[in-house]
Design an enzyme around this catalytic site. Structure first.
Site, PDB file in Angstrom:
ATOM      1  N   TYR A 182       0.054 -11.421 -13.940  1.00  0.00           N
ATOM      2  CA  TYR A 182      -0.844 -11.925 -14.977  1.00  0.00           C
ATOM      3  C   TYR A 182      -2.232 -11.291 -14.846  1.00  0.00           C
ATOM      4  O   TYR A 182      -3.043 -11.674 -13.996  1.00  0.00           O
ATOM      5  CB  TYR A 182      -0.980 -13.447 -14.901  1.00  0.00           C
ATOM      6  CG  TYR A 182       0.319 -14.207 -15.026  1.00  0.00           C
ATOM      7  CD1 TYR A 182       1.426 -13.667 -15.679  1.00  0.00           C
ATOM      8  CD2 TYR A 182       0.444 -15.483 -14.487  1.00  0.00           C
ATOM      9  CE1 TYR A 182       2.622 -14.377 -15.781  1.00  0.00           C
ATOM     10  CE2 TYR A 182       1.638 -16.202 -14.598  1.00  0.00           C
ATOM     11  CZ  TYR A 182       2.714 -15.638 -15.240  1.00  0.00           C
ATOM     12  OH  TYR A 182       3.892 -16.343 -15.344  1.00  0.00           O
TER      13      TYR A 182
ATOM     14  N   HIS B  11       9.978 -12.987  -9.414  1.00  0.00           N
ATOM     15  CA  HIS B  11       9.531 -12.902 -10.805  1.00  0.00           C
ATOM     16  C   HIS B  11      10.335 -11.868 -11.596  1.00  0.00           C
ATOM     17  O   HIS B  11      10.311 -10.681 -11.280  1.00  0.00           O
ATOM     18  CB  HIS B  11       8.044 -12.518 -10.833  1.00  0.00           C
ATOM     19  CG  HIS B  11       7.344 -12.875 -12.099  1.00  0.00           C
ATOM     20  ND1 HIS B  11       6.039 -12.510 -12.356  1.00  0.00           N
ATOM     21  CD2 HIS B  11       7.753 -13.573 -13.192  1.00  0.00           C
ATOM     22  CE1 HIS B  11       5.676 -12.975 -13.543  1.00  0.00           C
ATOM     23  NE2 HIS B  11       6.706 -13.611 -14.068  1.00  0.00           N
TER      24      HIS B  11
END
Length: 319
Positions: free
Chosen positions: A50, A136
């Site tokens: 992010y 992830h």
């Protein structure tokens, strides 16, 4: 797992802190986090992905003034961030984050890579430990090898006491199922696959989680935005892009049924996943403080059982 890591029904998802799709000022980021804290939410999710580390740094700056035993943090591993001075004059178009591309993502689900990812996340967060570590998006690299090496890697970190719980965060049912079937995971972050609009996780994944004793955190409860208003329009976002007409039509029908029962569509969207016992938390992002307060209000709104029965009767949700 849930007793060891009590997440609470609402958590904060940190992609917006990394400037996903649009830039957010540091001041707004702190105001959003203040609203999260003031609302009683104590579970914060983030990832190196992010904003190329920006979300972790902002979250760490905020949490620096908070008692460590009062909050829970999850972050993710699988993408290492390496310096990329040759691309620092452009934006991070690859990740759709409005940040300079002065770092590059390199896939690494090896034991060394996962450990290094956690160490670098802890440095950005300013923490000695996180509570949950997710692998992830293994589906975006190579499912078999990512899970084959990544799951033992995170399990090893848990056994060392460096994290309390481990799991996989993904929108891929295949990847999530593969992870659960290793028998080593505590928690899944299921993105966009168990929502009022789409319940593909209900077929195999949720029964498997029940059997294995694996809990679920639902991300993307609004399916990128299409369920965030009571009357979804033609320009609504779905899966990070423009929603196809058939998806808009389904969302509109959901909205109509909700209206018939005096319920806002976003209220039903937020509460639907939590009706499933293995779902422990729903994580939501926010671009301004009022969004946080609004969602806290929504989670507490009364919803009549008749609504769920009506939706099931129309085949809009699993009975």
């Amino acid at each position: 797992m849930s007793a060891a890591v009590p997440l609470g029904p609402l958590g904060f998802g940190g992609a917006n802190l990394g400037n996903v799709f649009q830039a957010m000022s540091d001041e707004t980021a702190m105001a959003v986090l203040d609203a999260v804290w003031d609302s009683g939410i104590r579970y914060f999710d983030t990832a190196p992905h992010y904003g190329l580390g920006l979300a972790e740094r902002r979250l760490g700056a905020f949490l620096a003034g908070k008692p460590r035993d009062e909050y829970l943090v999850s972050t993710k591993a699988g993408r290492l961030l390496l310096p990329s001075p040759e691309t620092s004059d452009r934006f991070d178009d690859e990740g759709q984050f409005a940040v300079p591309a002065d770092m590059k993502r390199v896939w690494d689900f090896s034991a060394d890579g996962v450990r290094r990812s956690l160490e670098e996340s802890l440095e950005r967060l300013g923490l000695d430990a996180v509570d949950v570590l997710f692998l992830h998006d293994p589906d975006e690299h190579d499912v078999a090898s990512s899970i084959g090496t990544g799951v033992p890697a995170v399990v090893g970190l848990r056994e060392e006491g460096l994290v309390r719980a481990v799991g996989i965060g993904s929108k891929s049912i295949e990847a999530l199922l593969s992870g659960v079937r290793t028998g080593g995971l505590d928690l899944l972050m299921v993105a966009g696959r168990y929502t009022l609009l789409e319940q593909s996780a209900a077929d195999e994944l949720i029964p498997e989680c029940r059997e294995q004793g694996v809990d679920i955190v639902v991300a993307g409860a609004f399916n990128s935005g299409i369920l965030s208003s009571s009357q979804p329009g033609a320009g609504a976002r779905y899966e990070y892009g423009a929603a196809p007409p058939e998806v808009v039509a389904r969302a509109r029908r959901l909205g109509e049924v909700c209206t018939e029962h005096g319920v806002e569509l976003p209220v039903a969207a937020l509460q639907f996943p939590l009706r499933e016992p293995v779902v422990r938390s729903v994580v939501l992002g926010a671009t301004e403080p009022e969004h946080v307060r609004e969602n806290v209000r929504r989670i507490a709104e009364p919803v009549p059982d008749d609504l769920w029965q009506h939706l099931a009767a129309e085949g809009l949700v699993h009975a």
